[in-house]
Design a protein around this motif. Sequence first.
Motif, mmCIF file in Angstrom:
data_model
loop_
_atom_site.group_PDB
_atom_site.id
_atom_site.type_symbol
_atom_site.label_atom_id
_atom_site.label_comp_id
_atom_site.label_asym_id
_atom_site.label_seq_id
_atom_site.Cartn_x
_atom_site.Cartn_y
_atom_site.Cartn_z
ATOM 1 N N GLU A 174 27.398 87.455 173.042
ATOM 2 C CA GLU A 174 27.857 88.119 174.277
ATOM 3 C C GLU A 174 27.971 87.148 175.450
ATOM 4 O O GLU A 174 28.786 87.334 176.330
ATOM 5 N N LYS A 175 27.130 86.062 175.366
ATOM 6 C CA LYS A 175 27.244 85.062 176.433
ATOM 7 C C LYS A 175 28.271 83.990 176.053
ATOM 8 O O LYS A 175 28.398 82.977 176.750
ATOM 9 N N GLY A 176 28.942 84.212 174.938
ATOM 10 C CA GLY A 176 30.042 83.317 174.540
ATOM 11 C C GLY A 176 29.638 81.846 174.486
ATOM 12 O O GLY A 176 30.404 80.984 174.923
ATOM 13 N N GLY A 177 28.430 81.570 173.957
ATOM 14 C CA GLY A 177 28.015 80.174 173.810
ATOM 15 C C GLY A 177 27.330 79.587 175.040
ATOM 16 O O GLY A 177 26.834 78.472 175.001
ATOM 17 N N TYR A 178 27.302 80.325 176.111
ATOM 18 C CA TYR A 178 26.610 79.837 177.320
ATOM 19 C C TYR A 178 25.146 80.292 177.294
ATOM 20 O O TYR A 178 24.777 81.226 176.590
ATOM 21 N N HIS B 41 23.460 81.389 180.014
ATOM 22 C CA HIS B 41 23.246 82.501 180.947
ATOM 23 C C HIS B 41 24.571 83.155 181.300
ATOM 24 O O HIS B 41 25.608 82.496 181.295
ATOM 25 N N PHE B 42 24.495 84.417 181.689
ATOM 26 C CA PHE B 42 25.717 85.098 182.136
ATOM 27 C C PHE B 42 26.297 84.421 183.370
ATOM 28 O O PHE B 42 27.500 84.253 183.491
ATOM 29 N N MET B 43 25.409 84.027 184.284
ATOM 30 C CA MET B 43 25.937 83.414 185.503
ATOM 31 C C MET B 43 26.744 82.159 185.166
ATOM 32 O O MET B 43 27.826 81.932 185.708
ATOM 33 N N GLN B 44 26.187 81.361 184.263
ATOM 34 C CA GLN B 44 26.876 80.130 183.865
ATOM 35 C C GLN B 44 28.241 80.462 183.247
ATOM 36 O O GLN B 44 29.262 79.869 183.599
ATOM 37 N N LYS B 45 28.236 81.445 182.357
ATOM 38 C CA LYS B 45 29.498 81.867 181.726
ATOM 39 C C LYS B 45 30.495 82.318 182.792
ATOM 40 O O LYS B 45 31.669 81.926 182.778
ATOM 41 N N GLU B 46 30.009 83.104 183.735
ATOM 42 C CA GLU B 46 30.916 83.672 184.746
ATOM 43 C C GLU B 46 31.450 82.601 185.702
ATOM 44 O O GLU B 46 32.594 82.667 186.136
ATOM 45 N N VAL B 47 30.624 81.614 185.991
ATOM 46 C CA VAL B 47 31.098 80.505 186.832
ATOM 47 C C VAL B 47 32.181 79.721 186.079
ATOM 48 O O VAL B 47 33.245 79.416 186.622
ATOM 49 N N PHE B 48 31.894 79.444 184.799
ATOM 50 C CA PHE B 48 32.828 78.603 184.042
ATOM 51 C C PHE B 48 34.094 79.336 183.615
ATOM 52 O O PHE B 48 35.085 78.711 183.284
ATOM 53 N N GLU B 49 34.055 80.657 183.599
ATOM 54 C CA GLU B 49 35.292 81.342 183.198
ATOM 55 C C GLU B 49 36.225 81.617 184.390
ATOM 56 O O GLU B 49 37.257 82.258 184.218
ATOM 57 N N GLN B 50 35.902 81.067 185.544
ATOM 58 C CA GLN B 50 36.747 81.356 186.712
ATOM 59 C C GLN B 50 38.205 80.881 186.590
ATOM 60 O O GLN B 50 39.094 81.564 187.111
ATOM 61 N N PRO B 51 38.493 79.767 185.899
ATOM 62 C CA PRO B 51 39.928 79.458 185.748
ATOM 63 C C PRO B 51 40.666 80.633 185.084
ATOM 64 O O PRO B 51 41.764 80.990 185.504
ATOM 65 N N GLU B 52 40.026 81.261 184.085
ATOM 66 C CA GLU B 52 40.685 82.399 183.413
ATOM 67 C C GLU B 52 40.636 83.659 184.267
ATOM 68 O O GLU B 52 41.604 84.402 184.352
ATOM 69 N N SER B 53 39.478 83.925 184.896
ATOM 70 C CA SER B 53 39.389 85.194 185.630
ATOM 71 C C SER B 53 40.350 85.198 186.822
ATOM 72 O O SER B 53 40.962 86.225 187.123
ATOM 73 N N ILE B 54 40.531 84.050 187.453
ATOM 74 C CA ILE B 54 41.478 84.004 188.581
ATOM 75 C C ILE B 54 42.914 84.146 188.057
ATOM 76 O O ILE B 54 43.737 84.856 188.642
ATOM 77 N N ALA B 55 43.167 83.500 186.909
ATOM 78 C CA ALA B 55 44.514 83.638 186.315
ATOM 79 C C ALA B 55 44.769 85.097 185.936
ATOM 80 O O ALA B 55 45.857 85.631 186.174
#
Length: 366
Positions: free
Chosen positions: A1-5, A7-21
């Motif tokens: 669920e954390k997709g290899g990260y 922490h959730f926060m870390q995952k959410e910070v790093f997925e920002q290129p996709e979430s903004i897109a």
Amino acid sequence: EKGGYDHFMQKEVFEQPESIANCMRGRLVLEKGELVLGGINEYSQSLIHAKKITLLGCGTSWHAGLVAEYLFEDICRIPVEVEYASEFRYRNPIINEGDVFIAISQSGETADTLAAIELAKSKGAIVFGVVNVVGSSIARETHEGAYLHAGPEIGVASTKAFTAQVTVLSMIAIKMGLLRGTISQSQFQLLISELNQIPKKVATALKNNDQIEALAEIYKDAQNFLYLGRGNNFPVALEGALKLKEISYIHAEGYPAAEMKHGPIALIDEDMPVVFIATQDDSYEKIVSNIQEVKSRKGKVIAIVTEGDILASSMADYSIEIPKSHYVVTPLLSVIPLQLLSYHIALKRGCNVDQPRNLAKSVTVE
Ligand code: M6R
């Protein structure tokens, strides 16, 4: 669920290129010069012709509103007020029939924001929502709006919701600016092209993760932090300070850099780290002199600078680069190193980054 990260926060910070897109997908079509917000429809005329806009939110969502204040004023030439929903609702505010509000919320369940919306609606105002959670109470209670499409945010510290909020609010401001005639077609084209480049530039900003982790090691035992910025980077300073407080329990304050001389400068000594957002925009020279003031009082300076910067970075103890961008979209980049800094400091202090003490993901009580 954390997709290899870890922490959730870390995952959410790093997925920002996709979430903004994702937030811009189907809305901003650069080749066609198109910016379409499908959720703003029936009430779009009240937004375009608004004499004033009031933005409502709490915490990070309130900070996104403060960033948007600069955009609406600058791009659309509309007076803006940004209100803590909790203060607004208890203040006997002046609301007239047809007034325009934008409520900002990740969860769509924040009790104070919901109550402020109900109050505004009861006086005949039109309320738009900028919300992440589809079908949430705020999404249902507002007349119309634009979803963030950032995907679920689990970490209590809001990260990708902030960048998506600023992206949606920027799209609204740019579209309105064109329709109101306060920006030209070519300025419109320039701004949407700048927004379109943000996901790629966020990915570049994230590459400084290891450098920021090393910095966190140096400053993890600090007892206080100051965050300073000017213009639309002032709210980013507030956001950086909030991130550090909530997950690392270090006392941190954000200030407009020019306010430093009206009080906070008294706090500066060799134990005080000061994070400056010192990107190369109109206020760069002023920020550089603020850095000088801190250095001459032996403060420790961490500067967020534009890539290739020489002056601010040579004065700072440490500098972190972000890609060059138009100042309108800079907050979307300058916040990235601040999110990473708080994450690494919290981890090194042994804190639970995803579930900090005393906090809940959505604040459904007042
Ligand atoms: O769900 P909302 O955006 O309405 O939440 C507002 C605040 O409670 C929220 O942003 C809070 O400040 C975060 N924990 C900050 O990281």
